[in-house]
Write a protein that holds these residues in place. Sequence first.
Motif, PDB file in Angstrom:
ATOM      1  N   ALA A  63       8.302   6.891  -1.753  1.00 34.91           N
ATOM      2  CA  ALA A  63       9.090   6.783  -2.992  1.00 34.91           C
ATOM      3  C   ALA A  63      10.332   5.923  -2.768  1.00 34.91           C
ATOM      4  O   ALA A  63      10.661   5.074  -3.609  1.00 34.91           O
ATOM      5  CB  ALA A  63       9.488   8.170  -3.480  1.00 34.91           C
ATOM      6  N   THR A  64      11.011   6.131  -1.649  1.00 40.50           N
ATOM      7  CA  THR A  64      12.201   5.340  -1.328  1.00 40.50           C
ATOM      8  C   THR A  64      11.830   3.874  -1.176  1.00 40.50           C
ATOM      9  O   THR A  64      12.479   2.986  -1.731  1.00 40.50           O
ATOM     10  CB  THR A  64      12.862   5.858  -0.031  1.00 40.50           C
ATOM     11  OG1 THR A  64      13.266   7.212  -0.243  1.00 40.50           O
ATOM     12  CG2 THR A  64      14.060   5.020   0.362  1.00 40.50           C
ATOM     13  N   VAL A  65      10.767   3.614  -0.427  1.00 37.03           N
ATOM     14  CA  VAL A  65      10.321   2.239  -0.198  1.00 37.03           C
ATOM     15  C   VAL A  65       9.914   1.590  -1.511  1.00 37.03           C
ATOM     16  O   VAL A  65      10.252   0.431  -1.766  1.00 37.03           O
ATOM     17  CB  VAL A  65       9.180   2.201   0.845  1.00 37.03           C
ATOM     18  CG1 VAL A  65       8.524   0.830   0.903  1.00 37.03           C
ATOM     19  CG2 VAL A  65       9.717   2.588   2.215  1.00 37.03           C
ATOM     20  N   SER A  66       9.233   2.317  -2.367  1.00 33.99           N
ATOM     21  CA  SER A  66       8.807   1.776  -3.651  1.00 33.99           C
ATOM     22  C   SER A  66      10.008   1.354  -4.497  1.00 33.99           C
ATOM     23  O   SER A  66      10.004   0.279  -5.117  1.00 33.99           O
ATOM     24  CB  SER A  66       7.970   2.816  -4.393  1.00 33.99           C
ATOM     25  OG  SER A  66       7.547   2.302  -5.630  1.00 33.99           O
ATOM     26  N   ASN A  67      11.054   2.174  -4.521  1.00 33.01           N
ATOM     27  CA  ASN A  67      12.262   1.835  -5.284  1.00 33.01           C
ATOM     28  C   ASN A  67      12.933   0.586  -4.726  1.00 33.01           C
ATOM     29  O   ASN A  67      13.381  -0.279  -5.490  1.00 33.01           O
ATOM     30  CB  ASN A  67      13.256   3.003  -5.268  1.00 33.01           C
ATOM     31  CG  ASN A  67      12.794   4.154  -6.129  1.00 33.01           C
ATOM     32  OD1 ASN A  67      12.028   3.983  -7.070  1.00 33.01           O
ATOM     33  ND2 ASN A  67      13.248   5.348  -5.795  1.00 33.01           N
ATOM     34  N   VAL A  68      13.015   0.485  -3.414  1.00 34.99           N
ATOM     35  CA  VAL A  68      13.640  -0.684  -2.792  1.00 34.99           C
ATOM     36  C   VAL A  68      12.797  -1.932  -3.057  1.00 34.99           C
ATOM     37  O   VAL A  68      13.331  -3.000  -3.377  1.00 34.99           O
ATOM     38  CB  VAL A  68      13.855  -0.467  -1.280  1.00 34.99           C
ATOM     39  CG1 VAL A  68      14.374  -1.733  -0.610  1.00 34.99           C
ATOM     40  CG2 VAL A  68      14.824   0.692  -1.034  1.00 34.99           C
TER      41      VAL A  68
END
Length: 164
Positions: A63-68
Amino acid sequence: MEKYEELLLALRKVIRATDLYSKQLNKLTGLTAPQLLILREVAAAPDGITASAVAQNITLSPATVSNVIDRLEQRQLIHRERSTEDRRRVVLSLTARGAERLQAAPRPLQEDFIHKFQALADWEQSQLVSSMQRIAAMMDAERLDAADVLEVGSYAQQQFKQNS
């Protein structure tokens, strides 16, 4: 000064060094440390890489990687493309603009640390790893996402948002 005060002071110095690096990185390149880490990971895969592979390689949540990745794509630093072989698979690649930003970025903060750490005797390396793992456990930090690149600002902002 009590031993715990010395330890907390040392931890604050590490956090401060990380924060200063993060600010310098953002000032020089307009990138956060997680963005730089993801750009490096995408650049290291000339044939493209999936977001899930990036997340796994840098030990951040998908989820964090997707947002970045969303922010990097909006800034035209990376490109998403659906695989022609498997339509379910989306491959990331670096744009020319992304390559320029990556080229202009300073070395990661941990590079000097790694060289100094590896120069230590094996027993001392093990002792430091064990001590830091114990500190993380004492701070109830084992469940937190952690990337290979040291960065504080986004974590602090994330915690603030969660506690608000």
